[in-house]
Design a protein around this motif. Structure first.
Motif, short mmCIF file in Angstrom:
data_model
loop_
_atom_site.label_atom_id
_atom_site.label_comp_id
_atom_site.label_asym_id
_atom_site.label_seq_id
_atom_site.Cartn_x
_atom_site.Cartn_y
_atom_site.Cartn_z
N HIS A 259 2.82 -2.15 -8.85
CA HIS A 259 1.38 -2.20 -8.60
C HIS A 259 0.64 -1.79 -9.87
O HIS A 259 1.11 -0.93 -10.62
CB HIS A 259 0.97 -1.24 -7.48
CG HIS A 259 1.59 -1.54 -6.16
ND1 HIS A 259 2.85 -1.11 -5.82
CD2 HIS A 259 1.13 -2.23 -5.08
CE1 HIS A 259 3.14 -1.51 -4.58
NE2 HIS A 259 2.12 -2.20 -4.12
N ASP A 341 4.75 2.03 1.31
CA ASP A 341 3.61 1.93 2.23
C ASP A 341 3.31 3.27 2.91
O ASP A 341 2.15 3.60 3.17
CB ASP A 341 3.88 0.87 3.28
CG ASP A 341 3.85 -0.55 2.73
OD1 ASP A 341 3.28 -0.74 1.63
OD2 ASP A 341 4.39 -1.45 3.38
N ALA A 411 -3.46 4.31 -0.51
CA ALA A 411 -4.19 3.39 0.37
C ALA A 411 -5.00 2.38 -0.42
O ALA A 411 -5.11 1.21 -0.05
CB ALA A 411 -5.10 4.19 1.30
N GLY A 415 -1.17 -1.19 -1.63
CA GLY A 415 -1.00 -2.08 -0.49
C GLY A 415 -0.32 -3.38 -0.87
O GLY A 415 -0.17 -3.71 -2.05
N ARG A 419 0.51 -6.59 -4.60
CA ARG A 419 1.85 -6.11 -4.96
C ARG A 419 2.63 -7.20 -5.69
O ARG A 419 2.56 -8.38 -5.34
CB ARG A 419 2.59 -5.69 -3.69
CG ARG A 419 4.03 -5.25 -3.90
CD ARG A 419 4.59 -4.69 -2.59
NE ARG A 419 3.91 -3.45 -2.24
CZ ARG A 419 3.88 -2.94 -1.01
NH1 ARG A 419 4.47 -3.60 -0.01
NH2 ARG A 419 3.26 -1.82 -0.78
#
Length: 430
Positions: A259, A341, A411, A415, A419
């Protein structure tokens, strides 16, 4: 433990030609570390010139006006010192650690190759070092299992045209296509005193270093029309995950989940650093506890997470795991993404946070315990943030990160929508 992340003295000056000089005196041992950061890395390379910054890391050891080929290395090692150089997307640095009485030698050598490489650069030297880089690409990226993961992850994370889209190893086609004059122009553009920071740490004084720096570097001309590096701070969110699956000669399935976060040196990346430690550093991390020790789907020594400390764009956070025998790539990917997650929904405990901060503190002070480690970080902060004294802010910033900040960042940024997932699968064998 000192309150500051850097309890040693720091003194700075700037020569008339723009060279910034940083000195941190430490009389503990009769040694000095000399480190020079050039503000040029792969992010500065225009289209058609990828790999140039890394190639110059090699060329800078191949001789200059007053120093014969390989002589730089022979002189430093012959004086009892050590030396090396590295390139990344943000910068190129050159460094040596020598007995204190050889400080002047190290500074003269660095000045000679800053100002005198181009007249000494020949077609033969260029061709030879191009071949060295090609061999490095084969050995490090192409002929080892999973070796091209970084080459594949960057285009998944950053769109074409972004300065982090390509890796520092660059394109062999670009390196082959460029002539000697093009490489000489690249050096003249970026290897200028006003695009560099010289840092010396160890058994010396600021007055001595400033005088020697002026003696050897002061006569080198500055580059008045220094180009502006591309702006990589904004990366438009696509809202779509980037996925690549590679079938290759690898021993087991491996998954990378990546990310974009925040630039290194910002409060947001301080949170990323602690988050990555909670997620994937050591046996107490969430990834190890869940995937290696709990569900036993990942190999214990091949599971982890880390941030890549890039300062001029949203830096990547990468989590990775390699499957145990009999575990499929799909199962491994599901397990890895579940743990990532859950950072947004399963609160980080006080014990997890304390452990992460203890690990980061140990890592920081271990790096600061050497004169060469300190010289490199001071050079980094002077180059990237304009003030080497900001080095003292980093560790306190990590120690101030809260569990709530980690959950908020997870958060916001971790996510599935943005990704990048890279999966390696073994080739089928009969």
């Amino acid at each position: 433990m000192p309150d500051s992340g850097y309890p040693w003295p720091i003194e700075t000056t700037r020569l008339d030609n723009g060279l910034r000089v940083v000195v941190s005196e430490d009389r503990t041992a009769p040694a000095v570390a000399v480190n020079i950061w050039y503000d040029v890395g792969s992010r500065h390379e225009p289209a058609g010139q990828t790999g140039f910054a890394h190639l110059f890391e090699h060329l800078m050891f191949e001789g200059s006006v007053n120093v014969a080929k390989t002589e730089h290395m022979r002189l430093i090692q012959g004086s009892g010192g050590s030396l090396n150089a590295t390139t990344n997307p943000d910068r190129t640095n050159y460094f040596e650690t020598v007995p204190a009485e050889h400080l002047e030698l190290a500074l003269w050598l660095e000045a000679d190759r800053m100002g005198g490489l181009v007249p000494a650069l020949t077609q033969e030297t260029l061709d030879n070092q191009r071949d060295v880089v090609k061999n490095e690409r084969r050995q490090r990226y192409e002929n080892v299992p999973y070796g091209d993961a970084w080459l594949r992850l960057l285009p998944l994370l950053y769109p074409p045209g972004h300065p982090y889209h390509h890796a520092t190893i660059g394109s062999m086609a670009d390196l082959n296509a460029a002539d000697l004059a093009t490489f000489q122009a690249f050096h003249r553009t970026w290897y200028a005193p006003n695009n560099a920071v010289l840092t010396v740490v160890g058994d010396t004084t600021a007055a001595e270093v400033f005088a020697l720096a002026d003696k050897y570097f002061g006569g080198l001309p500055s580059r008045e029309d220094m180009p502006t590096a591309p702006d990589g701070r904004a990366v438009p969110a696509t809202g779509r995950p980037a996925v690549e699956t590679v079938t290759a000669d690898v021993p087991a399935p491996r998954v990378y989940v990546a990310h974009r976060t925040h630039p290194y040196g910002t409060p947001g990346y301080d949170v990323t650093t602690v988050l990555a430690t909670v997620l994937g550093t050591g046996r107490g991390s969430r990834l190890y506890q869940r995937l290696a020790d709990g569900e036993r789907i990942a190999q214990p020594d091949l599971v982890g997470a880390y941030g890549v400390d890039l300062a001029h764009g949203p830096a990547p956070l990468i989590a990775t795991a390699t499957a145990r025998p009999g575990v499929s790539g799909d199962r491994l990917r599901e397990g890895l993404t579940e743990v990532v997650d859950e950072l947004a929904t399963v609160p980080v405990t006080a014990a997890e946070l304390d452990r992460a901060k203890a690990l980061l503190s140990t890592q920081w002070w271990r790096h600061m315990s050497t004169v060469d480690g300190r010289a490199d970080v001071l050079g980094r902060y002077a180059t990237q943030f304009g003030d080497p004294a900001k080095i003292g802010e980093r560790l306190p910033a990590w120690l101030a990160v809260t569990a709530e900040q980690i959950a908020e960042q997870a958060a916001e940024l971790l996510g599935p929508a943005d990704r990048a997932t890279l999966t390696y699968l073994p080739e089928e064998t009969s």
